[in-house]
Design a protein around this motif. Structure first.
Motif, PDB file in Angstrom:
ATOM      1  N   ALA A   1       4.915  12.250   8.662  1.00  6.86           N
ATOM      2  CA  ALA A   1       5.918  11.897   7.659  1.00  6.86           C
ATOM      3  C   ALA A   1       5.497  12.065   6.201  1.00  6.86           C
ATOM      4  O   ALA A   1       6.147  11.529   5.311  1.00  6.86           O
ATOM      5  CB  ALA A   1       6.351  10.457   7.897  1.00  6.86           C
ATOM      6  N   ASP A   2       4.405  12.763   5.941  1.00  3.90           N
ATOM      7  CA  ASP A   2       3.957  12.926   4.555  1.00  3.90           C
ATOM      8  C   ASP A   2       3.750  11.593   3.844  1.00  3.90           C
ATOM      9  O   ASP A   2       4.080  11.443   2.665  1.00  3.90           O
ATOM     10  CB  ASP A   2       4.963  13.769   3.746  1.00  3.90           C
ATOM     11  N   GLY A   3       3.226  10.624   4.556  1.00  5.86           N
ATOM     12  CA  GLY A   3       2.908   9.343   3.931  1.00  5.86           C
ATOM     13  C   GLY A   3       4.094   8.411   3.832  1.00  5.86           C
ATOM     14  O   GLY A   3       5.134   8.638   4.443  1.00  5.86           O
ATOM     15  N   GLY A   4       3.908   7.331   3.060  1.00  3.22           N
ATOM     16  CA  GLY A   4       4.968   6.346   2.919  1.00  3.22           C
ATOM     17  C   GLY A   4       4.441   5.056   2.294  1.00  3.22           C
ATOM     18  O   GLY A   4       3.416   5.070   1.614  1.00  3.22           O
ATOM     19  N   GLU A   5       5.173   3.961   2.537  1.00  5.98           N
ATOM     20  CA  GLU A   5       4.815   2.676   1.927  1.00  5.98           C
ATOM     21  C   GLU A   5       4.584   1.631   3.020  1.00  5.98           C
ATOM     22  O   GLU A   5       5.288   1.610   4.029  1.00  5.98           O
ATOM     23  CB  GLU A   5       5.966   2.180   1.034  1.00  5.98           C
ATOM     24  N   ILE A   6       3.608   0.749   2.779  1.00  6.04           N
ATOM     25  CA  ILE A   6       3.367  -0.334   3.730  1.00  6.04           C
ATOM     26  C   ILE A   6       3.421  -1.675   2.990  1.00  6.04           C
ATOM     27  O   ILE A   6       2.807  -1.832   1.938  1.00  6.04           O
ATOM     28  CB  ILE A   6       1.970  -0.222   4.393  1.00  6.04           C
ATOM     29  N   ASP A   7       4.186  -2.602   3.545  1.00  7.65           N
ATOM     30  CA  ASP A   7       4.198  -3.966   3.026  1.00  7.65           C
ATOM     31  C   ASP A   7       3.668  -4.891   4.103  1.00  7.65           C
ATOM     32  O   ASP A   7       4.084  -4.831   5.256  1.00  7.65           O
ATOM     33  CB  ASP A   7       5.625  -4.385   2.653  1.00  7.65           C
TER      34      ASP A   7
ATOM     35  N   TYR B   1       0.827  -1.203   0.000  1.00 11.29           N
ATOM     36  CA  TYR B   1       0.000   0.000   0.000  1.00 11.29           C
ATOM     37  C   TYR B   1       0.864   1.255   0.000  1.00 11.29           C
ATOM     38  O   TYR B   1       1.926   1.275   0.610  1.00 11.29           O
ATOM     39  CB  TYR B   1      -0.893   0.051   1.242  1.00 11.29           C
ATOM     40  N   THR B   2       0.379   2.276  -0.683  1.00  9.72           N
ATOM     41  CA  THR B   2       1.023   3.582  -0.598  1.00  9.72           C
ATOM     42  C   THR B   2       0.114   4.479   0.223  1.00  9.72           C
ATOM     43  O   THR B   2      -1.075   4.597  -0.059  1.00  9.72           O
ATOM     44  CB  THR B   2       1.219   4.175  -2.007  1.00  9.72           C
ATOM     45  N   VAL B   3       0.682   5.085   1.264  1.00  6.85           N
ATOM     46  CA  VAL B   3      -0.111   5.981   2.108  1.00  6.85           C
ATOM     47  C   VAL B   3       0.063   7.401   1.595  1.00  6.85           C
ATOM     48  O   VAL B   3       1.186   7.890   1.473  1.00  6.85           O
ATOM     49  CB  VAL B   3       0.336   5.891   3.584  1.00  6.85           C
ATOM     50  N   SER B   4      -1.070   8.032   1.313  1.00 10.19           N
ATOM     51  CA  SER B   4      -1.028   9.383   0.738  1.00 10.19           C
ATOM     52  C   SER B   4      -0.404  10.371   1.714  1.00 10.19           C
ATOM     53  O   SER B   4      -0.428  10.163   2.919  1.00 10.19           O
ATOM     54  CB  SER B   4      -2.452   9.786   0.350  1.00 10.19           C
ATOM     55  N   ASP B   5       0.134  11.438   1.172  1.00 12.50           N
ATOM     56  CA  ASP B   5       0.941  12.353   1.984  1.00 12.50           C
ATOM     57  C   ASP B   5       0.201  13.023   3.134  1.00 12.50           C
ATOM     58  O   ASP B   5       0.507  12.805   4.296  1.00 12.50           O
ATOM     59  CB  ASP B   5       1.620  13.388   1.086  1.00 12.50           C
ATOM     60  N   THR B   6      -0.805  13.817   2.817  1.00 10.65           N
ATOM     61  CA  THR B   6      -1.400  14.562   3.927  1.00 10.65           C
ATOM     62  C   THR B   6      -2.919  14.476   3.956  1.00 10.65           C
ATOM     63  O   THR B   6      -3.563  15.220   4.670  1.00 10.65           O
ATOM     64  CB  THR B   6      -1.013  16.059   3.841  1.00 10.65           C
ATOM     65  N   ASP B   7      -3.482  13.564   3.173  1.00  5.48           N
ATOM     66  CA  ASP B   7      -4.933  13.474   3.148  1.00  5.48           C
ATOM     67  C   ASP B   7      -5.432  12.650   4.332  1.00  5.48           C
ATOM     68  O   ASP B   7      -5.521  11.435   4.293  1.00  5.48           O
ATOM     69  CB  ASP B   7      -5.411  12.864   1.825  1.00  5.48           C
ATOM     70  N   PHE B   8      -5.768  13.369   5.378  1.00  3.14           N
ATOM     71  CA  PHE B   8      -6.171  12.712   6.610  1.00  3.14           C
ATOM     72  C   PHE B   8      -7.434  11.874   6.425  1.00  3.14           C
ATOM     73  O   PHE B   8      -7.599  10.841   7.067  1.00  3.14           O
ATOM     74  CB  PHE B   8      -6.395  13.777   7.686  1.00  3.14           C
ATOM     75  N   ALA B   9      -8.312  12.312   5.528  1.00  2.90           N
ATOM     76  CA  ALA B   9      -9.595  11.631   5.363  1.00  2.90           C
ATOM     77  C   ALA B   9      -9.430  10.187   4.903  1.00  2.90           C
ATOM     78  O   ALA B   9     -10.234   9.324   5.247  1.00  2.90           O
ATOM     79  CB  ALA B   9     -10.472  12.393   4.391  1.00  2.90           C
ATOM     80  N   VAL B  10      -8.377   9.901   4.124  1.00  6.43           N
ATOM     81  CA  VAL B  10      -8.231   8.530   3.623  1.00  6.43           C
ATOM     82  C   VAL B  10      -7.279   7.701   4.478  1.00  6.43           C
ATOM     83  O   VAL B  10      -7.120   6.499   4.242  1.00  6.43           O
ATOM     84  CB  VAL B  10      -7.771   8.485   2.144  1.00  6.43           C
ATOM     85  N   ALA B  11      -6.661   8.301   5.482  1.00  2.00           N
ATOM     86  CA  ALA B  11      -5.785   7.523   6.362  1.00  2.00           C
ATOM     87  C   ALA B  11      -6.613   6.432   7.018  1.00  2.00           C
ATOM     88  O   ALA B  11      -7.685   6.692   7.537  1.00  2.00           O
ATOM     89  CB  ALA B  11      -5.171   8.431   7.426  1.00  2.00           C
ATOM     90  N   GLY B  12      -6.129   5.214   6.940  1.00  2.00           N
ATOM     91  CA  GLY B  12      -6.880   4.091   7.481  1.00  2.00           C
ATOM     92  C   GLY B  12      -7.406   3.165   6.401  1.00  2.00           C
ATOM     93  O   GLY B  12      -7.883   2.078   6.681  1.00  2.00           O
ATOM     94  N   GLU B  13      -7.285   3.602   5.143  1.00  2.00           N
ATOM     95  CA  GLU B  13      -7.781   2.750   4.050  1.00  2.00           C
ATOM     96  C   GLU B  13      -6.991   1.461   3.924  1.00  2.00           C
ATOM     97  O   GLU B  13      -7.551   0.401   3.670  1.00  2.00           O
ATOM     98  CB  GLU B  13      -7.746   3.522   2.725  1.00  2.00           C
ATOM     99  N   ALA B  14      -5.682   1.555   4.106  1.00  2.00           N
ATOM    100  CA  ALA B  14      -4.842   0.355   4.005  1.00  2.00           C
ATOM    101  C   ALA B  14      -5.200  -0.636   5.120  1.00  2.00           C
ATOM    102  O   ALA B  14      -5.404  -1.824   4.865  1.00  2.00           O
ATOM    103  CB  ALA B  14      -3.363   0.737   4.074  1.00  2.00           C
ATOM    104  N   SER B  15      -5.319  -0.135   6.336  1.00  2.00           N
ATOM    105  CA  SER B  15      -5.662  -1.005   7.472  1.00  2.00           C
ATOM    106  C   SER B  15      -7.010  -1.676   7.235  1.00  2.00           C
ATOM    107  O   SER B  15      -7.202  -2.856   7.521  1.00  2.00           O
ATOM    108  CB  SER B  15      -5.745  -0.210   8.767  1.00  2.00           C
TER     109      SER B  15
END
Lengths: 144, 112
Positions: free
Chosen positions: A59-65, A10-24
């Motif tokens: 951290a302006d987003g990042g990557e999750i494996d 998953y790629t976590v978007s930089d600063t879009d708080f509304a979509v944080a949690g989509e990967a989880s």
């Protein structure tokens, strides 16, 4: 068991708080489909969610494996943020460097890292100031 | 306690998943701090909060919370309601403030 690994990225978007949690949320769905016990799913999704929120806040987003095997679920969160100056202090409940905006959203109470630790069986943080942080967490499906 | 009873006790409006009001909850928590919800809540069916943003719904989903009550007449935006519909989480709004809303539910025996 090498052939029995499911990998998700998953790629976590930089600063879009509304979509944080989509990967989880997506990982939670996959684990449910795989028939992983509810208690394990909750541990994985909470730890991952907190980490994902941190990636957006700090951290302006990042990557999750994510690696899923019948034995364990491993989540590796990699960001290119500012790094953590003092991990020991950051691990204390209540310690936070988040700003007022984040607090207004219900986070930034200094519970993120302690919560991740609480819900995982293994957690390793590697951090380099100015380069980024990797949080590597594992939850065992069966007792070791 | 059925969610339909929660609606009655709080004189609440239902904004999402009205078809799930027959579901039961056995406990509740009231908090404006999502990290506390993530840290200490176990098997809570109901979340009462004065916070209004999409992370409230995501937190509820992670915790398998069945319903959210937005207190003090706060109105969630459409994207919050849509997300709750997607996850199958009931959304209520009530005019009661957090303390009173929790108190009224506690008096009925919820979470005692």
């Amino acid at each position: 068991m090498a052939e029995n690994v499911m990998r998700l990225h998953y790629t976590v978007s930089d600063t879009d708080f509304a979509v944080a949690g989509e990967a989880s949320s997506s990982v939670k769905k996959v684990l449910k489909q795989l028939g992983v016990p509810g208690e394990i799913i909750r541990k994985v999704s909470i730890a991952m969610y907190e980490c994902e929120i941190n990636m957006v806040i700090h951290a302006d987003g990042g990557e999750i494996d994510v690696e899923i095997t019948p034995e364990k679920i491993r989540m590796i969160h990699k960001d290119r943020g500012p790094g953590i100056k003092d991990i020991e202090t950051a691990m204390q409940e209540g310690y936070s460097t988040a700003d007022e905006n984040v607090r207004e959203l219900g986070f930034g109470a200094g519970m993120g890292l302690p919560n991740m630790k609480r819900y995982t069986d293994e957690m390793n943080i590697t951090t380099v100031i100015g380069e980024g942080t990797t949080v590597d967490m594992t939850v065992y499906v069966k007792n070791k | 306690m059925k969610l339909s009873d929660v609606k009655t006790v709080l004189s609440a409006n239902v904004l999402a998943c009205e078809n799930l009001l027959e579901n039961e909850v056995h406990s509740a928590c009231g908090s404006d701090l999502l990290s506390d919800v993530l840290a200490f809540v176990k098997d809570q069916g109901l979340l009462l909060t004065g916070l209004v943003n999409s992370q409230v719904v995501r937190t509820a989903e992670m915790m398998d919370i069945k319903a959210i009550v937005f207190v003090r007449g706060k109105k969630p935006t459409d994207d919050i309601i849509e997300l709750a519909e997607e996850y199958g989480i009931v959304v209520f709004t009530t005019e009661l403030p957090l303390y009173k809303a929790c108190g009224e539910l506690y008096l009925t025996g919820l979470g005692k």
